[in-house]
Design a protein around this motif. Sequence first.
Motif, PDB file in Angstrom:
ATOM      1  N   ARG A   1      -5.372  -0.668   6.347  1.00  0.00           N
ATOM      2  CA  ARG A   1      -4.109  -0.633   5.605  1.00  0.00           C
ATOM      3  C   ARG A   1      -4.080   0.459   4.537  1.00  0.00           C
ATOM      4  O   ARG A   1      -3.096   1.215   4.470  1.00  0.00           O
ATOM      5  CB  ARG A   1      -3.790  -2.017   5.018  1.00  0.00           C
ATOM      6  N   PRO A   2      -5.097   0.588   3.689  1.00  0.00           N
ATOM      7  CA  PRO A   2      -5.065   1.714   2.737  1.00  0.00           C
ATOM      8  C   PRO A   2      -5.123   3.076   3.440  1.00  0.00           C
ATOM      9  O   PRO A   2      -4.463   4.032   3.013  1.00  0.00           O
ATOM     10  CB  PRO A   2      -6.313   1.488   1.869  1.00  0.00           C
TER      11      PRO A   2
ATOM     12  N   HIS B   1       0.832  -1.207   0.000  1.00  0.00           N
ATOM     13  CA  HIS B   1       0.000   0.000   0.000  1.00  0.00           C
ATOM     14  C   HIS B   1       0.869   1.261   0.000  1.00  0.00           C
ATOM     15  O   HIS B   1       0.492   2.287  -0.580  1.00  0.00           O
ATOM     16  CB  HIS B   1      -0.921   0.002   1.217  1.00  0.00           C
TER      17      HIS B   1
END
Length: 357
Positions: free
Chosen positions: A344-345, A166
């Motif tokens: 996570r993003p 990411h």
Amino acid sequence: MDSTPAADERTSAAIAHWAPRFVSNGIPLHDFTVTTASVHEWSQWCARWVERGRVHEELGDQALTDGHTRSAGEHLRRAALCYHFGAFLFVEHTDEMFAAHAQAVAAYNRALPHLDPPGRRIEIPYQGSHLVGVLRVPDVPAPPPVVVMVAGLDSTKEEMGAYEEHLHQRGLATLAFDGPGQGEAQRHLPMRPDFEVPVGAVVDHLATLPEVAQRVGIYGVSLGGHYVVRATAFEPRIAACASISGSYRVADNWEGRPPMTRAAYRVRAHLASDEATARFVERLDLSGVAGRATAPLYVVAGTADRLTPHTAGIRIADEAAGPTVLDVVEGGNHVVNNMPYRYRPQVADWMNHRLRS
């Protein structure tokens, strides 16, 4: 009637709790299901995962023979993960554990030039010895900011790719490294509570690398989430910190941690007894430390975390001195591996913004 023998208690616990972590970090669900179904006694765990790793390594070999280097990188990285998870918490069988870890390192090293972005193995001078890291720099016009990746108690740099991707997609470089008590350092360097010392050595080394900008973030998961808060409190060159399921004080729920986890602390700290280990973890404490962290901080915690209560994340966020984002994920397990899309993003977006501000 199914005549398959039931798995023993340790294996059953592993199967019940570890699937989200394995799958979210790159193990195909089919591989988790088939491999764990073949394990009936904990003593078989490592060998079965090594067998599965060989399947992927052979696919990588064939891809290299055929000239399909991107596919080879994917297969070899997956092989490394299988070997790594074979060694995971296998601390009562150290010879087998060390052998599986060596296979993970070797497979990952073979994968590195074929990954996107490619990786480069580096040795970081550290107190008369060295720490090993992997630097990955995306193909961007100018040297990018870099994020130091810090793994947890029984994790290693080879497991960090699912978090790194990411960051790479947003043009950030990463340096995943094995600190004291982790991965390639586990046999000769015991874990240490003052993790700002190895992090300082890493940041020193980054300053010598022209391919990255001197703008450094740090990102830690599980025990790494504890380490990075402490490192940020004492290392002024860190510009942004992400702490995922980091403990505030490890000893607070020590007796409630699984026996395998407590044993891993003993082995990683190079201690001889459970009593010495219990005394050691008292030092893994952010009391009076979190309030010294002035860099921007992003804290993630899950309400269904059985290892690190989400209240630990709340306490870290409350005490931090700098601008802080607190993301408590309802139903999130340890490291919120059951819902990685929930953070996570978002953490990568935040880190990219902070390091380019």
